[in-house]
Write a protein that holds these residues in place. Structure first.
Motif, PDB file in Angstrom:
ATOM      1  N   GLU A 199      44.056  53.998  49.226  1.00 14.58           N
ATOM      2  CA  GLU A 199      43.487  53.227  48.122  1.00 14.58           C
ATOM      3  C   GLU A 199      44.108  51.838  48.058  1.00 14.58           C
ATOM      4  OE1 GLU A 199      43.551  55.361  44.429  1.00 14.58           O
ATOM      5  OE2 GLU A 199      41.600  56.240  44.914  1.00 14.58           O
ATOM      6  N   VAL A 203      42.019  48.258  48.431  1.00 15.14           N
ATOM      7  CA  VAL A 203      42.069  47.153  47.476  1.00 15.14           C
ATOM      8  C   VAL A 203      42.538  45.875  48.162  1.00 15.14           C
ATOM      9  CG1 VAL A 203      43.262  46.296  45.416  1.00 15.14           C
ATOM     10  CG2 VAL A 203      42.377  48.635  45.466  1.00 15.14           C
ATOM     11  N   ARG A 204      43.526  46.004  49.048  1.00 12.91           N
ATOM     12  CA  ARG A 204      44.043  44.825  49.745  1.00 12.91           C
ATOM     13  C   ARG A 204      42.978  44.204  50.649  1.00 12.91           C
ATOM     14  NH1 ARG A 204      48.042  47.091  51.844  1.00 12.91           N
ATOM     15  NH2 ARG A 204      47.222  47.539  53.917  1.00 12.91           N
ATOM     16  N   LYS A 206      39.615  44.707  50.556  1.00 19.12           N
ATOM     17  CA  LYS A 206      38.365  44.353  49.878  1.00 19.12           C
ATOM     18  C   LYS A 206      38.471  43.022  49.155  1.00 19.12           C
ATOM     19  CE  LYS A 206      34.168  45.157  48.444  1.00 19.12           C
ATOM     20  NZ  LYS A 206      33.026  45.268  49.368  1.00 19.12           N
ATOM     21  N   TRP A 207      39.582  42.797  48.456  1.00 22.81           N
ATOM     22  CA  TRP A 207      39.685  41.595  47.626  1.00 22.81           C
ATOM     23  C   TRP A 207      40.904  40.734  47.958  1.00 22.81           C
ATOM     24  CZ3 TRP A 207      38.642  46.333  44.775  1.00 22.81           C
ATOM     25  CH2 TRP A 207      37.284  46.494  44.486  1.00 22.81           C
ATOM     26  N   PRO A 211      48.977  44.964  47.148  1.00 26.14           N
ATOM     27  CA  PRO A 211      49.090  46.233  46.413  1.00 26.14           C
ATOM     28  C   PRO A 211      50.455  46.443  45.774  1.00 26.14           C
ATOM     29  CG  PRO A 211      49.197  46.620  48.778  1.00 26.14           C
ATOM     30  CD  PRO A 211      48.849  45.168  48.606  1.00 26.14           C
ATOM     31  N   GLU A 279      33.712  51.161  44.517  1.00 21.96           N
ATOM     32  CA  GLU A 279      34.720  50.106  44.438  1.00 21.96           C
ATOM     33  C   GLU A 279      35.484  50.169  43.119  1.00 21.96           C
ATOM     34  OE1 GLU A 279      32.164  46.761  44.911  1.00 21.96           O
ATOM     35  OE2 GLU A 279      32.383  46.713  47.090  1.00 21.96           O
ATOM     36  N   LEU A 283      39.728  50.618  42.363  1.00 23.24           N
ATOM     37  CA  LEU A 283      40.279  49.453  41.664  1.00 23.24           C
ATOM     38  C   LEU A 283      41.003  49.885  40.393  1.00 23.24           C
ATOM     39  CD1 LEU A 283      40.573  46.384  41.316  1.00 23.24           C
ATOM     40  CD2 LEU A 283      38.360  46.400  40.134  1.00 23.24           C
ATOM     41  N   SER A 286      44.248  51.577  40.993  1.00 19.47           N
ATOM     42  CA  SER A 286      45.291  50.669  41.467  1.00 19.47           C
ATOM     43  C   SER A 286      45.786  49.732  40.372  1.00 19.47           C
ATOM     44  CB  SER A 286      44.762  49.828  42.638  1.00 19.47           C
ATOM     45  OG  SER A 286      44.344  50.649  43.711  1.00 19.47           O
TER      46      SER A 286
END
Length: 377
Positions: A199, A203-204, A206-207, A211, A279, A283, A286
């Motif tokens: 996860e 997140v890292r 995708k955007w 983290p 998504e 998110l 996290s």
């Protein structure tokens, strides 16, 4: 099994739960368990009458501009009884036609004002083989915004996501034998947890976020209501590492304004339009803090994801929102609220406590219950 779902676009939670039921009923998991169903979603209020459509617009306009006015509008709707008598419902002929053409085994209401007159209309439309009528109430606890219209002893079943919802229904006259705690009704991605490292990696990638740095998520409702600009600006002058993801939904103006803000001094801002559940779930899992209105849908997603919340109560608290705040206080002992979006950064540095939640229940439990009701008729 065929399920006709009755919903209304007052806020976003009702439609979200309606879509979630359809996704689960048509999922591979439901098929493998023998629980698949054909689902049709209808909005009898908006589609049945211009007058009802105006009422939906007014509800959402109040929510957008001055939530505290619902302290007046909500009691009016409680007393007006606009949809309790089948004989006075506008658009009743069209609704009965929909029921007859689809021939559902279950009529499944996710809205307080669709549980009396519309139930009777459905029974009239299929008098020779009446469908089961099931109410799913998304409210998370008792409170001033728990509508009396949720309760209809003539319904075959009242369903709540948590025990507090069922307790509220029983205290208002719903038979204990007709109440069922199903767990939360959310989209499938909220139940498919990835390993923590995966996860964080998602997140890292995708955007382009770190983290290992604190992450604040600014939520928005289905109507695009938010206070993102006021909440974000103080971070620009703090000079401390921070990451903010601002979910703008349908609010393109806020999205453009946020994208125009400068970054630097360790501050990272990601302004996003509407994103899908695949998504949203990682998110939220996290996030160190979610700042959003205390709506039932957003609050439920935060609970399932283990996300600490700071509740946006700028403009006042709607009676319906107070129900959800009551659950948060009961489960955590605290209700972290913020009236001034410009103070969000102070809460972010301190943190808040999530609601403890460790259940592995999914909406397949609800589908199993619906199948059993149909089989027993």
């Amino acid at each position: 099994m065929k399920i006709l779902v009755l919903t209304s676009s007052t806020g976003g939670g009702h439609d979200s739960r309606a879509r979630a039921l359809r996704l689960w009923a048509e999922s591979e998991a439901a098929k493998q368990a023998g629980l698949q169903a054909e689902v049709r979603i209808v909005r009898p209020l908006e589609d049945g009458s211009r007058f009802y459509r105006l009422g939906t617009w007014l509800y959402n306009a109040i929510q957008k501009t001055c939530p505290r006015l619902h302290q007046l509008y909500f009691p009016f709707l409680e007393r007006a009884n606009l949809h309790r008598n089948a004989g006075s419902i506008l658009g009743s002929r069209g609704f009965r036609k929909i029921v007859r053409s689809f021939e559902p085994d279950v009529v499944f209401s996710v809205h307080a004002h669709l549980n009396h007159g519309y139930r009777d209309l459905a029974m009239q439309a299929m008098a020779s083989k009446p469908p089961a009528f099931v109410i799913y109430c998304g409210e998370l606890a008792d409170g001033p915004g728990f509508s009396r219209h949720w309760i209809n002893p003539e319904a075959d079943l009242f369903v709540g996501p948590v025990e507090e919802t069922c307790e509220a229904a029983r205290s208002r006259g719903m038979q204990a034998s007709k109440t069922f705690r199903s767990g939360f009704l959310l989209r499938p991605s909220f139940y498919h947890r990835l390993p923590p490292d995966d996860e964080a990696s998602f997140v890292r990638r995708k955007w382009d976020l770190n983290p290992w740095l604190p992450l604040l998520v600014l939520g928005t409702g289905a109507n695009g209501v938010n206070r993102h600009l006021k909440a974000t600006r103080p971070f620009l002058s703090m000079g401390k590492p921070a990451q903010v993801v601002a979910l703008c939904g349908s609010n393109d103006r806020t999205l453009r304004n946020l994208e125009a803000l400068p970054e630097g001094h360790g501050f990272t801002l990601r302004a996003l339009p509407t994103i899908g559940a695949s998504e949203m779930a990682p998110l939220l899992r996290s996030a160190d803090l979610l700042y959003a209105r205390p709506g039932a849908g957003t609050t439920s997603e935060a609970i399932v994801c283990g996300t600490p919340m700071l509740f946006d109560v700028s403009g006042g608290i709607m009676p319906q929102e107070q129900n959800n705040l009551n659950l948060w206080k009961k489960r955590t002992g605290l209700v972290p609220t913020c009236e001034n979006p410009g103070e969000v950064h102070r809460y972010f540095s301190k943190g808040t406590r999530p609601v403890a939640y460790a259940s592995d229940e999914t909406p397949l439990r609800l589908l199993e219950k619906l199948h059993s009701i149909v089989a027993s008729r």
